[in-house]
Design an enzyme around this catalytic site. Structure first.
Site, PDB file in Angstrom:
ATOM      1  N   ASP A  47      -5.512 -32.788 -15.852  1.00  7.69           N
ATOM      2  CA  ASP A  47      -6.043 -33.360 -14.618  1.00  7.69           C
ATOM      3  C   ASP A  47      -5.667 -34.853 -14.532  1.00  7.69           C
ATOM      4  O   ASP A  47      -5.775 -35.581 -15.520  1.00  7.69           O
ATOM      5  CB  ASP A  47      -7.580 -33.201 -14.728  1.00  7.69           C
ATOM      6  CG  ASP A  47      -8.305 -33.312 -13.418  1.00  7.69           C
ATOM      7  OD1 ASP A  47      -7.687 -33.077 -12.375  1.00  7.69           O
ATOM      8  OD2 ASP A  47      -9.526 -33.614 -13.454  1.00  7.69           O
ATOM      9  N   HIS A  48      -5.219 -35.302 -13.366  1.00  5.85           N
ATOM     10  CA  HIS A  48      -4.974 -36.734 -13.105  1.00  5.85           C
ATOM     11  C   HIS A  48      -3.922 -37.385 -14.003  1.00  5.85           C
ATOM     12  O   HIS A  48      -4.166 -38.466 -14.585  1.00  5.85           O
ATOM     13  CB  HIS A  48      -6.290 -37.539 -13.204  1.00  5.85           C
ATOM     14  CG  HIS A  48      -7.292 -37.156 -12.149  1.00  5.85           C
ATOM     15  ND1 HIS A  48      -7.106 -37.402 -10.809  1.00  5.85           N
ATOM     16  CD2 HIS A  48      -8.488 -36.509 -12.238  1.00  5.85           C
ATOM     17  CE1 HIS A  48      -8.137 -36.939 -10.120  1.00  5.85           C
ATOM     18  NE2 HIS A  48      -8.976 -36.376 -10.974  1.00  5.85           N
ATOM     19  N   GLY A  68     -14.395 -33.297  -7.449  1.00  5.66           N
ATOM     20  CA  GLY A  68     -15.737 -33.818  -7.175  1.00  5.66           C
ATOM     21  C   GLY A  68     -16.696 -32.727  -6.750  1.00  5.66           C
ATOM     22  O   GLY A  68     -17.514 -32.913  -5.840  1.00  5.66           O
ATOM     23  N   ALA A  69     -16.615 -31.562  -7.418  1.00  3.98           N
ATOM     24  CA  ALA A  69     -17.447 -30.427  -6.974  1.00  3.98           C
ATOM     25  C   ALA A  69     -18.845 -30.430  -7.579  1.00  3.98           C
ATOM     26  O   ALA A  69     -19.674 -29.612  -7.203  1.00  3.98           O
ATOM     27  CB  ALA A  69     -16.735 -29.109  -7.281  1.00  3.98           C
ATOM     28  N   ASN A 106     -13.166 -28.494  -9.048  1.00  2.00           N
ATOM     29  CA  ASN A 106     -13.196 -29.224 -10.329  1.00  2.00           C
ATOM     30  C   ASN A 106     -14.603 -29.701 -10.651  1.00  2.00           C
ATOM     31  O   ASN A 106     -15.249 -30.358  -9.813  1.00  2.00           O
ATOM     32  CB  ASN A 106     -12.296 -30.464 -10.252  1.00  2.00           C
ATOM     33  CG  ASN A 106     -10.829 -30.113 -10.359  1.00  2.00           C
ATOM     34  OD1 ASN A 106     -10.456 -28.953 -10.333  1.00  2.00           O
ATOM     35  ND2 ASN A 106      -9.997 -31.134 -10.481  1.00  2.00           N
ATOM     36  N   HIS A 126     -15.737 -38.133  -6.610  1.00  2.08           N
ATOM     37  CA  HIS A 126     -15.961 -37.894  -8.040  1.00  2.08           C
ATOM     38  C   HIS A 126     -17.334 -38.422  -8.433  1.00  2.08           C
ATOM     39  O   HIS A 126     -17.798 -39.413  -7.880  1.00  2.08           O
ATOM     40  CB  HIS A 126     -14.913 -38.642  -8.881  1.00  2.08           C
ATOM     41  CG  HIS A 126     -13.588 -37.966  -8.946  1.00  2.08           C
ATOM     42  ND1 HIS A 126     -12.411 -38.617  -8.723  1.00  2.08           N
ATOM     43  CD2 HIS A 126     -13.252 -36.686  -9.235  1.00  2.08           C
ATOM     44  CE1 HIS A 126     -11.391 -37.778  -8.871  1.00  2.08           C
ATOM     45  NE2 HIS A 126     -11.878 -36.596  -9.180  1.00  2.08           N
ATOM     46  N   GLY A 127     -17.933 -37.787  -9.422  1.00  2.00           N
ATOM     47  CA  GLY A 127     -19.205 -38.306  -9.945  1.00  2.00           C
ATOM     48  C   GLY A 127     -20.380 -37.895  -9.086  1.00  2.00           C
ATOM     49  O   GLY A 127     -20.309 -36.928  -8.330  1.00  2.00           O
ATOM     50  N   THR A 162     -18.802 -33.869 -14.009  1.00  2.00           N
ATOM     51  CA  THR A 162     -20.099 -34.543 -14.169  1.00  2.00           C
ATOM     52  C   THR A 162     -21.240 -33.606 -14.589  1.00  2.00           C
ATOM     53  O   THR A 162     -21.990 -33.917 -15.515  1.00  2.00           O
ATOM     54  CB  THR A 162     -20.470 -35.251 -12.847  1.00  2.00           C
ATOM     55  OG1 THR A 162     -19.419 -36.182 -12.554  1.00  2.00           O
ATOM     56  CG2 THR A 162     -21.774 -36.016 -12.956  1.00  2.00           C
TER      57      THR A 162
END
Ligand code: 13P
Length: 274
Positions: free
Chosen positions: A80-81, A207-208, A228, A178-179, A231
């Protein structure tokens, strides 16, 4: 069994559900995610991301690949990323063939060039490429509406982006962050529909963590096939080790695996039952 991301997403798209992709940090996380896949009998994606790469990337990627290969369920391993060529090369050398080429912080033309180059490399090893158009915020706080819109995926620009890069999946920016969501998530479903109408490759929502059942259902109905999660799983781990009552190490590991398995099962069921 270790399979490609394309295999798992292909099956999900055909059956109109979405796949959970979990960011993992350690042995307990990997075991929890595999346990959850085996318990639900639904394929998942194990994800590793950059902060870990230079710490214990070699060990964690071997662990993910090995655990996936031994699983009774089809599991993919994805990076990822990956936001530099160096990282893409490192990840390919680790044996991971599914990679997010992340040029989302770059200006549009630079994102196109970076994604083009990364995609060529990854396709050369018959790998799978996810890329992002737009820029995901860590939070939307303090952004004006035009600023927020400017960061979102532009459905018209997307056609040019896809034709030039030939990516396999697109991470969308439609109000997802995200988060932790500090306010109720505000997803631009009309934009998501326009994205879906302009491109037929699998769509990914980062950011799910913290998305409601209703948002998940509407997103899948429009075309999201990968969510994804980082957190919520990470917080599950932290919560599980916050009160240890003099437990010994194996019991602590079991405790965190159980907590993360429960969270992962919940997400897999949510994404696949709609
Ligand atoms: P969350 O941290 O919001 O779960 O998002 C994870 C993610 O999108 C990883 O790419």
């Amino acid at each position: 069994m270790l399979v490609g991301t394309q295999d798992i997403l292909g099956k999900a798209e055909k059956n109109k559900y979405a796949v959970a992709a979990f960011n993992v940090y350690n042995l307990e996380g990997v075991i929890a995610v595999i346990n959850a896949a085996e318990d639900t009998e639904i394929s998942v994606i194990l994800q590793i991301h950059p902060p870990i790469l230079n710490k214990w990337g070699i060990s964690l990627s071997s662990l993910c690949l090995e655990a996936a290969a031994r699983s009774k369920i089809d599991i993919a391993v994805h990076f990822d990323h990956a936001d530099s060529e160096k990282i893409i090369d490192q990840v390919i050398n680790l044996g991971i063939k599914s990679i997010m080429v992340d040029g989302s912080t770059m200006e549009y033309q630079d994102n196109v060039k970076f994604t083009q180059k990364g995609t060529e490399k990854i396709h050369h090893i018959n790998g799978f490429v996810e890329a992002e158009l737009g820029r995901l915020s860590g939070t939307e706080d303090g952004l004006t509406v035009p600023e927020r819109d400017a960061r979102m995926t532009n459905p018209d620009q997307l056609i040019d982006f896809y034709l030039k890069t030939k990516i396999d999946a697109l991470a969308v920016c439609v109000g997802n962050v995200h988060g932790k969501y500090l306010h109720n998530p505000n997803i631009d479903f009309l934009r998501l529909e326009r994205i879906r109408n302009n491109i037929s490759i699998p769509l990914v929502m980062h950011g799910a963590s913290g998305l409601s059942e209703d948002i998940v259902r509407r997103s899948i109905n429009i075309g999201i096939s990968k969510f994804n999660i980082n957190t919520e799983l990470r917080n599950g781990y932290i919560k599980s080790i916050s009160n240890l009552d003099n437990l010994d190490i194996l019991d602590i590991m079991d405790k965190s695996i159980m907590e993360m398995t429960k969270i992962a099962i919940g997400k897999i069921r949510l994404f696949s039952s709609i």
